[in-house]
Structures are given as C-alpha cells and as structure tokens.
Design an enzyme around this catalytic site. Structure first.
Site, short mmCIF file in Angstrom:
data_model
loop_
_atom_site.label_atom_id
_atom_site.label_comp_id
_atom_site.label_asym_id
_atom_site.label_seq_id
_atom_site.Cartn_x
_atom_site.Cartn_y
_atom_site.Cartn_z
N LYS A 13 39.68 52.79 35.34
CA LYS A 13 39.43 52.35 33.96
C LYS A 13 38.05 52.82 33.48
O LYS A 13 37.90 53.34 32.39
CB LYS A 13 39.48 50.81 33.84
CG LYS A 13 40.81 50.20 34.19
CD LYS A 13 40.86 48.73 33.81
CE LYS A 13 39.90 47.85 34.59
NZ LYS A 13 40.26 47.66 36.00
N ARG A 88 41.15 39.81 30.19
CA ARG A 88 41.76 39.71 31.50
C ARG A 88 42.68 38.49 31.61
O ARG A 88 43.29 38.27 32.65
CB ARG A 88 40.67 39.58 32.57
CG ARG A 88 40.32 40.88 33.27
CD ARG A 88 39.13 40.57 34.17
NE ARG A 88 39.02 41.42 35.31
CZ ARG A 88 38.12 42.39 35.43
NH1 ARG A 88 37.35 42.69 34.41
NH2 ARG A 88 38.01 43.06 36.55
N ARG A 127 34.78 53.15 46.65
CA ARG A 127 34.08 53.29 45.36
C ARG A 127 32.57 53.22 45.55
O ARG A 127 32.06 52.40 46.30
CB ARG A 127 34.54 52.16 44.42
CG ARG A 127 33.78 52.13 43.11
CD ARG A 127 34.53 51.46 42.02
NE ARG A 127 34.89 50.08 42.29
CZ ARG A 127 35.64 49.35 41.47
NH1 ARG A 127 36.10 49.86 40.35
NH2 ARG A 127 35.93 48.09 41.77
N ARG A 160 29.37 48.22 45.22
CA ARG A 160 29.36 46.93 44.53
C ARG A 160 29.56 45.81 45.53
O ARG A 160 30.39 45.92 46.43
CB ARG A 160 30.51 46.90 43.52
CG ARG A 160 30.16 47.53 42.20
CD ARG A 160 31.32 47.63 41.30
NE ARG A 160 32.13 46.42 41.21
CZ ARG A 160 33.11 46.25 40.33
NH1 ARG A 160 33.39 47.21 39.47
NH2 ARG A 160 33.81 45.15 40.29
N ARG A 172 40.68 39.02 44.02
CA ARG A 172 40.70 39.73 42.73
C ARG A 172 42.09 40.29 42.43
O ARG A 172 42.54 40.29 41.29
CB ARG A 172 39.66 40.86 42.74
CG ARG A 172 38.23 40.34 42.53
CD ARG A 172 37.21 41.26 43.12
NE ARG A 172 37.07 42.51 42.40
CZ ARG A 172 36.55 43.62 42.94
NH1 ARG A 172 36.17 43.64 44.19
NH2 ARG A 172 36.43 44.70 42.22
P1 AMP Z 1 34.89 44.63 36.92
O1 AMP Z 1 33.67 45.47 37.04
O2 AMP Z 1 35.60 44.83 35.62
O3 AMP Z 1 35.81 44.76 38.12
O4 AMP Z 1 34.39 43.10 36.91
C1 AMP Z 1 33.70 42.54 38.01
C2 AMP Z 1 33.87 41.04 38.01
O5 AMP Z 1 33.30 40.48 36.80
C3 AMP Z 1 35.30 40.56 38.03
O6 AMP Z 1 35.86 40.52 39.34
C4 AMP Z 1 35.16 39.16 37.42
O7 AMP Z 1 34.63 38.25 38.36
C5 AMP Z 1 34.08 39.38 36.36
N1 AMP Z 1 34.70 39.75 35.07
C6 AMP Z 1 34.67 40.96 34.45
N2 AMP Z 1 35.36 40.94 33.30
C7 AMP Z 1 35.85 39.68 33.17
C8 AMP Z 1 36.67 39.03 32.22
N3 AMP Z 1 37.15 39.68 31.15
N4 AMP Z 1 36.97 37.72 32.42
C9 AMP Z 1 36.50 37.05 33.49
N5 AMP Z 1 35.75 37.61 34.45
C10 AMP Z 1 35.42 38.92 34.31
#
Ligand code: AMP
Length: 219
Positions: A13, A88, A127, A160, A172
C-alpha cells in the site's frame, strides 16, 4: 481526488501510495506514519497510540478519526489525497464519508491490494523502512541499492517494531480479517474498487501497476 489504499499489512500500500504521490503530487496520508512519528517524538498522542500499536491492536476509532479529521482539514486545498491505512473499520469508513460529505467531497477510488496469506508474514519480516522519508523496501523483493541505506535520502533503514514481533503480526492479521476486510464490500457496493491481485507485480513492476491504476482513475 480522494483515494483509499486497502489491503493487508505488507501488501505494498505504501509503495503504491508513494508512486502516486511522486507522479501526481497527491498527498499521502498514512495513519501508521503519523502514529509512528508521534511515538518517536513522545507526544501525548504517541504515548497513547503506542499502547495499542505495540500489541498489534488498532488504535481506538475516536483517537484515529479525530487525528485524520484534523489532518484532512489542513489538507483541504490539495488536489489529491491518498489515504494509506485509513479507514480500517466500518465506523471509520462511515465517519470518513460524513466528514467528506460535509465538505462536498467523496471517496473517488479504492485500490485493494490482495496478497495470499502465506506471503504476508514473509513480507512483514523482510520489510525495511526509512524513518526519515518513509520509503519502504523488502529485502527479497525490492531491496535498497546499498544494503541498509535508503535509496531516496541516504538514511539508515530500520525494522518496524511491530514487524519484528510474531505475536503482534498474528494479531494484526486477525484484526485485518475481522475489522478491515468488510470494507471491501462496503466500497464494492459503491462500485469504486480497483483490485490488484498480482501482488508480486507491486514489488517488481510497481510503476507499471500504478500506470494501470491511473488509466482506470482517469477513465
Ligand atoms: P500501518 O503502518 O498502516 O501498518 O499501521 C501501524 C499500526 O498503527 C497499526 O497496526 C495500528 O495499530 C495503527 N493504525 C494505523 N492506522 C490505523 C487506523 N486507521 N485505525 C486504527 N489503528 C491504526
């Protein structure tokens, strides 16, 4: 133009959003990046969000939605916004429609990246990300030119925190299945979903895949 990137973790993404940003100047709004930035700066939002992120849980809707609403307000004059990692949950998607509706806007397209489940964990483990410019690499599929160094800005790449914990990864993915996947139907009902099933292509031929998206988007 408002575009949503959908898809499980590690599907590309951020890669697609980054290319669309470079090619069209559309702004990439990544909720994960905003949370991580706040965590590294030790802000109140970061401290609160980290309680959930470190366990692989979603940050509660009210915190996430108000953060996105504020950011959208700051970006109101942009010609294009790519939402990467938001919404999400159905509640977030419905609230997003309300926020956009109040500004006379709507979600124009949803790009849904589908990846076979057995590939996803491998992708997360491989990653590497740039903490400075947020470029994303994959040790096997899309490595940086110099090992451990960002091609784009020369910073040292990192893993990360939530990608290195197998329990957080499992959590997740469970959350993706139960809370985020239903959004595909939500947006399919509006007829605005573009599906990319050949996830491999995102890594090897991401530019080409993005050109196809652009053709679809521009009709
Ligand atoms: P990502 O980098 O998009 O994988 O986001 C990392 C983490 O941030 C996720 O595993 C969630 O814990 C939190 N997070 C990111 N976007 C959201 C969202 N839209 N709603 C809730 N938690 C989020």
């Amino acid at each position: 133009m408002i575009i949503i990137m959908l898809g499980a973790q590690g599907t590309g993404k951020g890669t697609v959003a980054g290319i669309l940003n470079k090619k069209n100047g559309w702004i990439q709004l990544s909720t994960g990046d905003i949370f991580r930035e706040n965590i590294s700066k030790g802000t109140e939002l970061g401290i609160e969000a980290n309680k959930y992120i470190s366990k692989g849980c979603l940050v509660p809707d009210e915190i996430t939605i108000s953060m996105v609403e504020k950011r959208l307000e700051e970006l109101k004059d942009e010609k294009g916004i790519i939402l990467d990692g938001f919404p999400r949950t159905l509640e977030q998607a419905e609230k997003l429609d309300e926020i956009l509706d109040s500004k006379g806007k709507k979600v124009d397209w949803v790009i849904n990246l589908e990846t076979p489940r057995d590939e996803i964990i491998e992708r997360m483990l491989n990653r590497r990300v740039c903490p400075k410019c947020k470029s994303t690499y994959n040790l096997k599929l899309h490595p940086s030119k110099v090992e451990g160094i960002c091609d784009n800005c020369g910073s040292e790449l990192i893993i990360r925190a939530d990608d290195s914990d197998p329990e957080a990864i499992k959590k997740r993915l469970e959350i993706y299945d139960t809370q985020t996947k239903p959004l595909i139907d939500f947006y399919n009902n509006k007829g605005i979903v573009i599906v990319e099933e050949i996830s491999e292509r995102i890594n090897r031929f991401a530019e080409e895949a993005c050109q196809d998206f652009m053709h679809r988007i521009q009709g």
